[in-house]
Design an enzyme around this catalytic site. Sequence first.
Site, PDB file in Angstrom:
ATOM      1  N   ASP A  18      15.283   2.642  22.460  1.00 19.90           N
ATOM      2  CA  ASP A  18      15.827   1.365  22.921  1.00 19.90           C
ATOM      3  C   ASP A  18      16.195   1.399  24.401  1.00 19.90           C
ATOM      4  O   ASP A  18      15.769   0.534  25.179  1.00 19.90           O
ATOM      5  CB  ASP A  18      17.062   0.978  22.106  1.00 19.90           C
ATOM      6  CG  ASP A  18      16.723   0.613  20.672  1.00 19.90           C
ATOM      7  OD1 ASP A  18      15.667   1.069  20.179  1.00 19.90           O
ATOM      8  OD2 ASP A  18      17.507  -0.102  20.039  1.00 19.90           O
ATOM      9  N   ARG A  98      33.710   2.319  21.649  1.00 15.78           N
ATOM     10  CA  ARG A  98      33.102   1.333  22.553  1.00 15.78           C
ATOM     11  C   ARG A  98      33.966   0.986  23.763  1.00 15.78           C
ATOM     12  O   ARG A  98      33.441   0.857  24.870  1.00 15.78           O
ATOM     13  CB  ARG A  98      32.718   0.072  21.783  1.00 15.78           C
ATOM     14  CG  ARG A  98      31.670   0.275  20.695  1.00 15.78           C
ATOM     15  CD  ARG A  98      30.651   1.318  21.043  1.00 15.78           C
ATOM     16  NE  ARG A  98      29.525   1.357  20.112  1.00 15.78           N
ATOM     17  CZ  ARG A  98      28.788   2.425  19.900  1.00 15.78           C
ATOM     18  NH1 ARG A  98      29.083   3.558  20.521  1.00 15.78           N
ATOM     19  NH2 ARG A  98      27.760   2.389  19.079  1.00 15.78           N
ATOM     20  N   ASP A 127      29.018  -4.410  18.365  1.00 21.30           N
ATOM     21  CA  ASP A 127      29.126  -3.618  19.588  1.00 21.30           C
ATOM     22  C   ASP A 127      28.970  -4.457  20.848  1.00 21.30           C
ATOM     23  O   ASP A 127      29.617  -4.185  21.866  1.00 21.30           O
ATOM     24  CB  ASP A 127      28.099  -2.482  19.573  1.00 21.30           C
ATOM     25  CG  ASP A 127      28.534  -1.318  18.705  1.00 21.30           C
ATOM     26  OD1 ASP A 127      29.732  -1.253  18.373  1.00 21.30           O
ATOM     27  OD2 ASP A 127      27.687  -0.487  18.350  1.00 21.30           O
TER      28      ASP A 127
END
Length: 408
Positions: A18, A98, A127
């Site tokens: 990704d 995060r 997220d």
Amino acid sequence: MVKGKINKVVLAYSGGLDTSVILRWLQDVYGCEVVTFTADIGQGEELEPARAKATAAGVKEIYIDDLREEFVGDFVFPMLRANALYEGEYKLGTSIARPLIAKRLVEIAIATGADAISHGATGKGNDQVRFELTAYALKPDIQIIAPWREWDLLSREKLLAYAEEHQIPVEMKRDGTKSPYSMDANLLHISYEGYDLEDPWVEPGKPMWRWTLAPEDAQNTPREITLTFAGGDCVAVDGHAMSPATLLAELNRIGGENGIGRDDIVENRFVGMKSRGCYETPGGTILLKAHRAMESLTLDREAAHLKDELMPRYASLVYNGFWFSPERLMMQAAIDQTQSVVNGEVRLKLYKGNVMVVGRRSASDSLFDASIATFEEDAGAYDQSDATGFIRLNALRLRVAGRKRGGP
């Protein structure tokens, strides 16, 4: 197709499929310079290959930061002091990582003069919210590029085709050697989503789990450990003082050997959908149990009960990405004020997936008074006749209402 207006962007970069595609996509679509940032928060993977991949892609500024101690000391431990569980089960392993990653993204953007930050979170999940709420809280004018909300590469096949077309090196393992699950790991937990877990009736197979033995396969004798707490934080295992990250890693090892910390949960995402995830949180499971045991001995009753009332709200704030919100900071200050007395030791037995408290003591802050609580002669420490008035006063409103009803 160059969008312009962005000269430099800091990308949260792992070197996987990704983010490798995102790196090239940012260069092509925005025509900008990309700075990569890779965080070591204890995921247990070699991170230097990410540097080599970024260099090969023409990246000049590469950050690979060891954030393990900051992660556990400044994020995981404060959350554990709150005994936080989302929806009564989820130990928030992904959620709590995060805000740290996003905080560092913003810091690097400021240090490098970047115009924007970018992440690889999809438009379906939590997220994206966690990264961006943190970024806006810390730098309100930051620009954020979320490729999954802009491009049409909405499947693994399309990402692979893009990588092949643009000659992006992507490490592909042979069938059967790569996990089919979407996984996220850090020092607090490892999570699994997707593949057969998308059917909430299907039990995950044994090969999926990586950190913990199946409880039935764990050793047949209990493992006893003693945890030492100071100011609400665990500071030692069996008398050996450790840094926060080292301590959590050690408890992960011990817990994993004893089948501790597996969870299979259907949770409510902030964006509105339900999702099913499986989690391994061995060290966190042990610490939560021990911390509550330490509080049971040292916290005043009403302070402890108020903490429990606040906990679901606190957990929702962490889950939904509001770590740097005024309300979370306010709650943390109140929670931390209670922790000055949470000092002492907790003895635990770990056995085939179970964490059992078998002892707790505090030389300085215990509120347990054996002379009052005893079932034996208390030498007048507690006057049992006092309970009569106490009960009658608490029953007054019930008696008045009972008379109005005319009895049962």
